[in-house]
Design an enzyme around this catalytic site. Structure first.
Site, PDB file in Angstrom:
ATOM      1  N   ASP A 160       0.845  -1.209   0.000  1.00  0.00           N
ATOM      2  CA  ASP A 160       0.000   0.000   0.000  1.00  0.00           C
ATOM      3  C   ASP A 160       0.877   1.254   0.000  1.00  0.00           C
ATOM      4  O   ASP A 160       0.604   2.233  -0.708  1.00  0.00           O
ATOM      5  CB  ASP A 160      -0.898  -0.038   1.242  1.00  0.00           C
ATOM      6  CG  ASP A 160      -2.001   1.006   1.219  1.00  0.00           C
ATOM      7  OD1 ASP A 160      -2.336   1.494   0.120  1.00  0.00           O
ATOM      8  OD2 ASP A 160      -2.543   1.320   2.293  1.00  0.00           O
ATOM      9  N   ARG A 205      -9.747  11.577 -11.479  1.00  0.00           N
ATOM     10  CA  ARG A 205      -9.152  11.507 -10.132  1.00  0.00           C
ATOM     11  C   ARG A 205      -8.726  10.098  -9.759  1.00  0.00           C
ATOM     12  O   ARG A 205      -8.203   9.864  -8.671  1.00  0.00           O
ATOM     13  CB  ARG A 205     -10.165  12.023  -9.102  1.00  0.00           C
ATOM     14  CG  ARG A 205     -10.468  13.524  -9.219  1.00  0.00           C
ATOM     15  CD  ARG A 205     -11.713  13.882  -8.389  1.00  0.00           C
ATOM     16  NE  ARG A 205     -11.597  13.425  -7.024  1.00  0.00           N
ATOM     17  CZ  ARG A 205     -12.617  12.947  -6.290  1.00  0.00           C
ATOM     18  NH1 ARG A 205     -13.827  12.865  -6.803  1.00  0.00           N
ATOM     19  NH2 ARG A 205     -12.424  12.551  -5.052  1.00  0.00           N
ATOM     20  N   LYS A 206      -8.953   9.138 -10.653  1.00  0.00           N
ATOM     21  CA  LYS A 206      -8.653   7.736 -10.330  1.00  0.00           C
ATOM     22  C   LYS A 206      -7.283   7.321 -10.877  1.00  0.00           C
ATOM     23  O   LYS A 206      -7.007   7.494 -12.059  1.00  0.00           O
ATOM     24  CB  LYS A 206      -9.736   6.813 -10.904  1.00  0.00           C
ATOM     25  CG  LYS A 206     -11.089   7.029 -10.259  1.00  0.00           C
ATOM     26  CD  LYS A 206     -12.102   6.008 -10.694  1.00  0.00           C
ATOM     27  CE  LYS A 206     -12.719   6.347 -12.017  1.00  0.00           C
ATOM     28  NZ  LYS A 206     -13.907   5.505 -12.317  1.00  0.00           N
TER      29      LYS A 206
HETATM   30  C1  LIG Z   1      -2.005  12.140   1.108  1.00  0.00           C
HETATM   31  C2  LIG Z   1      -0.672  12.819   0.810  1.00  0.00           C
HETATM   32  C3  LIG Z   1       0.257  12.684   1.946  1.00  0.00           C
HETATM   33  C4  LIG Z   1       1.664  12.688   1.417  1.00  0.00           C
HETATM   34  C5  LIG Z   1       2.526  11.952   2.408  1.00  0.00           C
HETATM   35  C6  LIG Z   1       3.724  11.333   1.760  1.00  0.00           C
HETATM   36  C7  LIG Z   1       4.254  10.319   2.707  1.00  0.00           C
HETATM   37  C8  LIG Z   1       5.091   9.326   1.993  1.00  0.00           C
HETATM   38  C9  LIG Z   1       5.474   8.353   2.985  1.00  0.00           C
HETATM   39  C10 LIG Z   1       5.062   7.106   2.939  1.00  0.00           C
HETATM   40  C11 LIG Z   1       4.161   6.571   1.928  1.00  0.00           C
HETATM   41  C12 LIG Z   1       2.794   6.466   2.466  1.00  0.00           C
HETATM   42  C13 LIG Z   1       1.834   6.329   1.296  1.00  0.00           C
HETATM   43  C14 LIG Z   1       0.432   6.332   1.804  1.00  0.00           C
HETATM   44  C15 LIG Z   1      -0.199   4.972   1.582  1.00  0.00           C
HETATM   45  C16 LIG Z   1      -1.273   4.710   2.558  1.00  0.00           C
HETATM   46  C17 LIG Z   1      -2.576   5.136   2.002  1.00  0.00           C
HETATM   47  C18 LIG Z   1      -3.682   4.742   2.903  1.00  0.00           C
HETATM   48  O1  LIG Z   1      -3.557   3.856   3.675  1.00  0.00           O
HETATM   49  S1  LIG Z   1      -5.117   5.623   2.811  1.00  0.00           S
HETATM   50  C19 LIG Z   1      -6.120   4.923   4.112  1.00  0.00           C
HETATM   51  C20 LIG Z   1      -7.104   3.905   3.638  1.00  0.00           C
HETATM   52  N1  LIG Z   1      -8.091   4.493   2.759  1.00  0.00           N
HETATM   53  C21 LIG Z   1      -9.133   5.179   3.244  1.00  0.00           C
HETATM   54  O2  LIG Z   1      -9.341   5.317   4.415  1.00  0.00           O
HETATM   55  C22 LIG Z   1     -10.055   5.762   2.196  1.00  0.00           C
HETATM   56  C23 LIG Z   1     -11.501   5.807   2.657  1.00  0.00           C
HETATM   57  N2  LIG Z   1     -12.307   6.250   1.532  1.00  0.00           N
HETATM   58  C24 LIG Z   1     -12.510   7.549   1.275  1.00  0.00           C
HETATM   59  O3  LIG Z   1     -12.103   8.423   2.021  1.00  0.00           O
HETATM   60  C25 LIG Z   1     -13.255   7.878   0.015  1.00  0.00           C
HETATM   61  O4  LIG Z   1     -14.024   6.803  -0.398  1.00  0.00           O
HETATM   62  C26 LIG Z   1     -12.274   8.261  -1.146  1.00  0.00           C
HETATM   63  C27 LIG Z   1     -11.462   9.513  -0.746  1.00  0.00           C
HETATM   64  C28 LIG Z   1     -11.340   7.125  -1.508  1.00  0.00           C
HETATM   65  C29 LIG Z   1     -13.105   8.593  -2.391  1.00  0.00           C
HETATM   66  O5  LIG Z   1     -14.134   9.441  -1.997  1.00  0.00           O
HETATM   67  P1  LIG Z   1     -14.536  10.716  -2.873  1.00  0.00           P
HETATM   68  O6  LIG Z   1     -15.813  11.215  -2.288  1.00  0.00           O
HETATM   69  O7  LIG Z   1     -13.409  11.677  -2.980  1.00  0.00           O
HETATM   70  O8  LIG Z   1     -14.734  10.160  -4.332  1.00  0.00           O
HETATM   71  P2  LIG Z   1     -15.987   9.406  -4.954  1.00  0.00           P
HETATM   72  O9  LIG Z   1     -16.841  10.435  -5.588  1.00  0.00           O
HETATM   73  O10 LIG Z   1     -16.620   8.478  -3.982  1.00  0.00           O
HETATM   74  O11 LIG Z   1     -15.293   8.483  -6.066  1.00  0.00           O
HETATM   75  C30 LIG Z   1     -14.566   9.077  -7.138  1.00  0.00           C
HETATM   76  C31 LIG Z   1     -14.486   8.046  -8.220  1.00  0.00           C
HETATM   77  O12 LIG Z   1     -13.797   6.879  -7.726  1.00  0.00           O
HETATM   78  C32 LIG Z   1     -14.663   5.718  -7.771  1.00  0.00           C
HETATM   79  N3  LIG Z   1     -14.410   4.917  -6.578  1.00  0.00           N
HETATM   80  C33 LIG Z   1     -14.320   5.337  -5.308  1.00  0.00           C
HETATM   81  N4  LIG Z   1     -14.067   4.323  -4.483  1.00  0.00           N
HETATM   82  C34 LIG Z   1     -13.996   3.219  -5.270  1.00  0.00           C
HETATM   83  C35 LIG Z   1     -13.747   1.861  -4.999  1.00  0.00           C
HETATM   84  N5  LIG Z   1     -13.492   1.409  -3.756  1.00  0.00           N
HETATM   85  N6  LIG Z   1     -13.711   0.992  -6.039  1.00  0.00           N
HETATM   86  C36 LIG Z   1     -13.922   1.429  -7.320  1.00  0.00           C
HETATM   87  N7  LIG Z   1     -14.179   2.720  -7.627  1.00  0.00           N
HETATM   88  C37 LIG Z   1     -14.212   3.592  -6.621  1.00  0.00           C
HETATM   89  C38 LIG Z   1     -16.075   6.299  -7.801  1.00  0.00           C
HETATM   90  O13 LIG Z   1     -16.995   5.381  -8.384  1.00  0.00           O
HETATM   91  C39 LIG Z   1     -15.863   7.541  -8.629  1.00  0.00           C
HETATM   92  O14 LIG Z   1     -15.767   7.138  -9.994  1.00  0.00           O
HETATM   93  P3  LIG Z   1     -16.338   8.033 -11.183  1.00  0.00           P
HETATM   94  O15 LIG Z   1     -15.621   9.376 -11.100  1.00  0.00           O
HETATM   95  O16 LIG Z   1     -17.828   8.207 -10.911  1.00  0.00           O
HETATM   96  O17 LIG Z   1     -16.029   7.274 -12.434  1.00  0.00           O
END
Ligand SMILES: CCCCCCCC/C=C\CCCCCCCC(=O)SCCNC(=O)CCNC(=O)[C@H](O)C(C)(C)COP(=O)(O)OP(=O)(O)OC[C@H]1O[C@@H](n2cnc3c(N)ncnc32)[C@H](O)[C@@H]1OP(=O)(O)O
Length: 245
Positions: A160, A205-206
């Site tokens: 991840d 955004r994907k």
């Molecule tokens: C951030 C920068 C920091 C920089 C730091 C650098 C550090 C570097 C150091 C070290 C590397 C570390 C690297 C990080 C790695 C770890 C990352 C994690 O662990 S993240 C935690 C776990 N994930 C969650 O907790 C998400 C929970 N979910 C959400 O918050 C939302 O669902 C979110 C943000 C993912 C999407 O929500 P919406 O409201 O913005 O977007 P919507 O409108 O629902 O979806 C947009 C499009 O995406 C599709 N979509 C959304 N979720 C989907 C899914 N699960 N499967 C398929 N499609 C999905 C939708 O169908 C839509 O598609 P259409 O535009 O209509 O075509």
């Protein structure tokens, strides 16, 4: 330009176009040249957070050899080492931080164990023209699942984070929406594996990515993964943030 790593690191060569966002969030890597490996050089400089993505006494011969190979490739300019800090905010350039983002006593999950060698020992390298991040990972004894082997959750975490770094590189602030992993062969604790991730496709955004976890000699495929990361919508994330306060 093909920058294929010579076998046994990987057998695949990924050609992708250069992204306009190239280097934006991980630009920091260029700003921190890798110091020579000496005890003094490995100490953090006063006033700067400790960079954990540098060799320490726990790194095995395999880990050090691979690190040296990648470091040599950074000199050719296509690969960059990504520094690693124990606080996420230290990775983000000041200009990209949000108003509410102040450093707290939190830790990046992968850097939650301070002792060397028992947790996640890793270093990542970015190839921006190939939109690819490779992580050299040596799982320590506190990451155990089945006796002698790394816990599947720790493998998921390093995948991840490696894929996530790749996604951050092309899209800035992102979150994991989906991560699918096939585990093929257990990873022995203390061994070294290569986590090789790349961006496959960006649609709005994907960000779609994939990843392979392989042994150093390339002979064992430990895991394969695909992931979907979503670039955060500034309006929505502000609402989420407001609801958390
Ligand atoms: C951030 C920068 C920091 C920089 C730091 C650098 C550090 C570097 C150091 C070290 C590397 C570390 C690297 C990080 C790695 C770890 C990352 C994690 O662990 S993240 C935690 C776990 N994930 C969650 O907790 C998400 C929970 N979910 C959400 O918050 C939302 O669902 C979110 C943000 C993912 C999407 O929500 P919406 O409201 O913005 O977007 P919507 O409108 O629902 O979806 C947009 C499009 O995406 C599709 N979509 C959304 N979720 C989907 C899914 N699960 N499967 C398929 N499609 C999905 C939708 O169908 C839509 O598609 P259409 O535009 O209509 O075509």
């Amino acid at each position: 330009m093909c920058t294929r790593l010579r076998a046994p690191i990987t057998n695949t060569c990924v050609h992708t176009c250069v992204c306009p966002h190239a280097n934006a969030p991980l630009r920091d890597a260029a700003a921190h040249p890798v110091p020579p490996r000496s005890p003094q050089a490995l100490c953090s400089q006063p006033g700067r957070p400790k960079d954990y993505a540098l060799p320490n006494a726990s790194w095995s011969r395999d880990m050090l050899d691979l690190y040296d190979r990648f470091l040599a490739m950074t000199k050719e300019g296509l690969w960059k080492r990504i520094p690693s800090y124990n606080n996420v905010l230290d990775h983000i350039p000041e200009s990209m931080k949000l108003a509410h983002e102040k450093k707290k006593d939190t830790r990046l999950f992968l850097r939650s164990i301070e002792a060397e060698g028992v947790g996640f020992e890793y270093v990542m390298f970015l190839n921006s023209s190939e939109k690819r991040v490779v992580c050299l990972f040596q799982p320590g004894s506190y990451l155990e699942g089945h006796p002698g082997f790394a816990h599947g959750g720790s493998i998921a975490t390093i995948i991840d984070s490696t894929i996530g770094s790749c996604a951050i590189f092309v899209a800035g602030r992102v979150m994991t929406a989906n991560l699918s992993i096939n585990y093929m062969s257990p990873v022995p604790l203390g061994s070294v594996v290569l986590v090789d991730s790349k961006v496959d496709k960006v649609e709005g955004r994907k960000v779609f990515l994939s990843c392979k976890v392989q042994s150093v000699d390339g002979g064992t495929l430990h895991a394969e993964a695909t992931a979907l990361f979503i670039q955060l919508d500034a309006t929505k994330s502000q609402k989420q943030q407001a609801s958390c306060q």
